[in-house]
Design a protein around this motif. Structure first.
Motif, PDB file in Angstrom:
ATOM      1  N   MET B  32       0.850  -1.188   0.000  1.00 55.42           N
ATOM      2  CA  MET B  32       0.000   0.000   0.000  1.00 55.42           C
ATOM      3  C   MET B  32       0.882   1.232   0.000  1.00 55.42           C
ATOM      4  O   MET B  32       1.974   1.219   0.591  1.00 55.42           O
ATOM      5  N   TYR B  33       0.418   2.276  -0.671  1.00 54.92           N
ATOM      6  CA  TYR B  33       1.236   3.466  -0.901  1.00 54.92           C
ATOM      7  C   TYR B  33       0.418   4.717  -0.602  1.00 54.92           C
ATOM      8  O   TYR B  33      -0.781   4.772  -0.890  1.00 54.92           O
ATOM      9  N   LEU B  45       5.761   9.988  -3.965  1.00 50.81           N
ATOM     10  CA  LEU B  45       5.553   8.979  -2.936  1.00 50.81           C
ATOM     11  C   LEU B  45       5.920   9.518  -1.560  1.00 50.81           C
ATOM     12  O   LEU B  45       7.016  10.048  -1.356  1.00 50.81           O
ATOM     13  N   ILE B  46       4.998   9.343  -0.613  1.00 52.09           N
ATOM     14  CA  ILE B  46       5.233   9.813   0.759  1.00 52.09           C
ATOM     15  C   ILE B  46       5.787   8.656   1.614  1.00 52.09           C
ATOM     16  O   ILE B  46       6.870   8.756   2.191  1.00 52.09           O
ATOM     17  N   HIS B  47       5.021   7.610   1.714  1.00 48.13           N
ATOM     18  CA  HIS B  47       5.408   6.389   2.428  1.00 48.13           C
ATOM     19  C   HIS B  47       4.754   5.201   1.740  1.00 48.13           C
ATOM     20  O   HIS B  47       3.763   5.365   1.043  1.00 48.13           O
ATOM     21  N   TYR B  48       5.310   4.036   1.975  1.00 47.27           N
ATOM     22  CA  TYR B  48       4.618   2.848   1.507  1.00 47.27           C
ATOM     23  C   TYR B  48       4.780   1.725   2.521  1.00 47.27           C
ATOM     24  O   TYR B  48       5.619   1.800   3.428  1.00 47.27           O
ATOM     25  N   SER B  49       3.946   0.706   2.355  1.00 47.63           N
ATOM     26  CA  SER B  49       3.965  -0.442   3.273  1.00 47.63           C
ATOM     27  C   SER B  49       4.095  -1.717   2.457  1.00 47.63           C
ATOM     28  O   SER B  49       3.424  -1.893   1.437  1.00 47.63           O
ATOM     29  N   ASP B  54       5.062  -3.115   8.463  1.00 41.48           N
ATOM     30  CA  ASP B  54       6.287  -2.891   7.680  1.00 41.48           C
ATOM     31  C   ASP B  54       6.090  -1.702   6.754  1.00 41.48           C
ATOM     32  O   ASP B  54       5.279  -1.774   5.818  1.00 41.48           O
ATOM     33  N   THR B  55       6.829  -0.624   7.024  1.00 42.49           N
ATOM     34  CA  THR B  55       6.683   0.573   6.203  1.00 42.49           C
ATOM     35  C   THR B  55       8.049   1.138   5.863  1.00 42.49           C
ATOM     36  O   THR B  55       9.047   0.819   6.518  1.00 42.49           O
ATOM     37  N   ASP B  56       8.065   1.988   4.842  1.00 42.09           N
ATOM     38  CA  ASP B  56       9.313   2.628   4.441  1.00 42.09           C
ATOM     39  C   ASP B  56       9.004   4.002   3.883  1.00 42.09           C
ATOM     40  O   ASP B  56       7.876   4.275   3.458  1.00 42.09           O
ATOM     41  N   LYS B  57      10.024   4.865   3.894  1.00 37.59           N
ATOM     42  CA  LYS B  57       9.833   6.238   3.452  1.00 37.59           C
ATOM     43  C   LYS B  57       9.889   6.345   1.941  1.00 37.59           C
ATOM     44  O   LYS B  57      10.605   5.608   1.261  1.00 37.59           O
ATOM     45  N   GLY B  58       9.140   7.345   1.441  1.00 41.72           N
ATOM     46  CA  GLY B  58       9.243   7.711   0.042  1.00 41.72           C
ATOM     47  C   GLY B  58      10.077   8.967  -0.088  1.00 41.72           C
ATOM     48  O   GLY B  58      10.867   9.314   0.800  1.00 41.72           O
ATOM     49  N   GLU B  59       9.902   9.672  -1.198  1.00 43.42           N
ATOM     50  CA  GLU B  59      10.746  10.830  -1.479  1.00 43.42           C
ATOM     51  C   GLU B  59      10.335  12.097  -0.742  1.00 43.42           C
ATOM     52  O   GLU B  59      11.126  13.034  -0.650  1.00 43.42           O
ATOM     53  N   VAL B  60       9.090  12.163  -0.215  1.00 42.74           N
ATOM     54  CA  VAL B  60       8.633  13.377   0.461  1.00 42.74           C
ATOM     55  C   VAL B  60       8.005  13.012   1.804  1.00 42.74           C
ATOM     56  O   VAL B  60       6.869  13.384   2.101  1.00 42.74           O
ATOM     57  N   SER B  61       8.739  12.316   2.647  1.00 43.75           N
ATOM     58  CA  SER B  61       8.183  11.772   3.881  1.00 43.75           C
ATOM     59  C   SER B  61       8.223  12.740   5.066  1.00 43.75           C
ATOM     60  O   SER B  61       7.530  12.509   6.070  1.00 43.75           O
ATOM     61  N   ASP B  62       9.004  13.812   4.992  1.00 42.35           N
ATOM     62  CA  ASP B  62       9.121  14.725   6.130  1.00 42.35           C
ATOM     63  C   ASP B  62       7.758  15.314   6.490  1.00 42.35           C
ATOM     64  O   ASP B  62       7.047  15.835   5.643  1.00 42.35           O
ATOM     65  N   THR B  71      -3.930  -5.695   7.346  1.00 46.17           N
ATOM     66  CA  THR B  71      -3.755  -5.688   5.903  1.00 46.17           C
ATOM     67  C   THR B  71      -4.622  -4.661   5.210  1.00 46.17           C
ATOM     68  O   THR B  71      -4.200  -4.010   4.261  1.00 46.17           O
ATOM     69  N   GLU B  72      -5.836  -4.487   5.677  1.00 43.45           N
ATOM     70  CA  GLU B  72      -6.815  -3.674   4.969  1.00 43.45           C
ATOM     71  C   GLU B  72      -6.612  -2.167   5.098  1.00 43.45           C
ATOM     72  O   GLU B  72      -7.091  -1.416   4.255  1.00 43.45           O
ATOM     73  N   ASP B  73      -5.941  -1.714   6.148  1.00 41.43           N
ATOM     74  CA  ASP B  73      -5.908  -0.288   6.426  1.00 41.43           C
ATOM     75  C   ASP B  73      -4.494   0.276   6.474  1.00 41.43           C
ATOM     76  O   ASP B  73      -3.600  -0.310   7.092  1.00 41.43           O
ATOM     77  N   PHE B  74      -4.348   1.452   5.851  1.00 36.74           N
ATOM     78  CA  PHE B  74      -3.067   2.161   5.846  1.00 36.74           C
ATOM     79  C   PHE B  74      -3.383   3.612   6.176  1.00 36.74           C
ATOM     80  O   PHE B  74      -4.110   4.275   5.433  1.00 36.74           O
ATOM     81  N   LEU B  75      -2.874   4.085   7.310  1.00 35.29           N
ATOM     82  CA  LEU B  75      -3.187   5.420   7.782  1.00 35.29           C
ATOM     83  C   LEU B  75      -2.019   6.361   7.537  1.00 35.29           C
ATOM     84  O   LEU B  75      -0.860   6.005   7.764  1.00 35.29           O
ATOM     85  N   LEU B  76      -2.360   7.570   7.094  1.00 36.06           N
ATOM     86  CA  LEU B  76      -1.367   8.627   6.915  1.00 36.06           C
ATOM     87  C   LEU B  76      -1.674   9.726   7.919  1.00 36.06           C
ATOM     88  O   LEU B  76      -2.801  10.228   7.945  1.00 36.06           O
ATOM     89  N   THR B  77      -0.683  10.105   8.712  1.00 38.85           N
ATOM     90  CA  THR B  77      -0.885  11.128   9.735  1.00 38.85           C
ATOM     91  C   THR B  77       0.035  12.310   9.493  1.00 38.85           C
ATOM     92  O   THR B  77       1.233  12.136   9.266  1.00 38.85           O
TER      93      THR B  77
END
Lengths: 113, 114
Positions: B32-33, B45-49, B54-62, B71-77
């Protein structure tokens, strides 16, 4: 971040004309994807390409994966007003565990009825 | 229809307030992205899972954090929203049945930070 070179940036054409747009990269890709985005909506996948030289059609749309693996093009034949939107290319770099796409900045297409 | 929804679809908030955007999928995709889309910048890309927790940073994560507790949910805060975070945010999913690179997008969330 890395980006694809997508051209042209925008196009204004007459209904019935054919359209061509392309994306190039300095890196080798193992996947090329083409998306269309309508205003106010998310991008929708049009065509996916997985093999160098592959030519794939989806209705009036045709896309090719370049032989060098560094470019791809999308053609639209006999354009109609509903083709209006922004078209994005995206590529997957050749890298073992990489699960991210590299994106072009889009080609904005306007069709004059 | 890839079975992906985003909520809210529109939000207006004030600088300094926390904001959480939700992406929900019903297709059992592994990846999920979160992207943001701004004029002249395309999709970034901000973050992905790549799996639950398990997540990792994208190019604009600050300025952004993410969580994936199932599995079903990915939250961005956005911990403390700033005007530069005014944007359209898209969630995407990928990997059902094996990774092919194809990503499927949600309808987007339009966020305005005043």
């Amino acid at each position: 971040g890395q980006q694809l070179n997508q051209s042209p940036q925008s196009m204004f054409i007459q209904e019935g004309e054919d359209v061509s747009m392309n994306c190039t990269s300095s890196s080798i890709f193992n996947t090329w994807l083409w998306y269309k985005q309508d205003p106010g909506e998310g991008p929708v996948l049009l065509i996916a390409l997985y093999k160098a030289g592959e030519l794939t059609s989806n209705g009036r749309l045709t896309a090719q994966f370049g032989i060098t693996r560094k470019d791809s093009f999308l053609n639209i034949s006999a354009s109609i007003p509903s083709d209006v939107g922004i078209y994005f290319c995206a590529g997957q770099l050749v890298s073992g565990n990489n699960r991210k796409l590299i994106w072009g900045l889009g080609t904005s297409l306007a069709v004059n009825p | 229809d890839a079975g992906i929804t985003q909520s809210p679809r529109h939000k207006v908030t004030e600088t300094g307030t926390p904001v959480t955007l939700r992406c929900h999928q019903t297709e059992n995709h592994r990846y999920m992205y979160w992207y943001r889309q701004d004029p002249g910048h395309g999709l970034r890309l901000i973050h992905y899972s790549y799996g639950v927790k398990d997540t990792d940073k994208g190019e604009v994560s600050d300025g952004y954090s993410v969580s994936r507790s199932k599995t079903e949910d990915f939250l961005l805060t956005l911990e403390s929203a700033t005007s530069s975070q005014t944007s359209v945010y898209f969630c995407a999913i990928s990997g059902k049945g094996g990774y092919t690179g194809e990503q499927f997008f949600g309808p987007g969330t339009r966020l305005t930070v005043l």
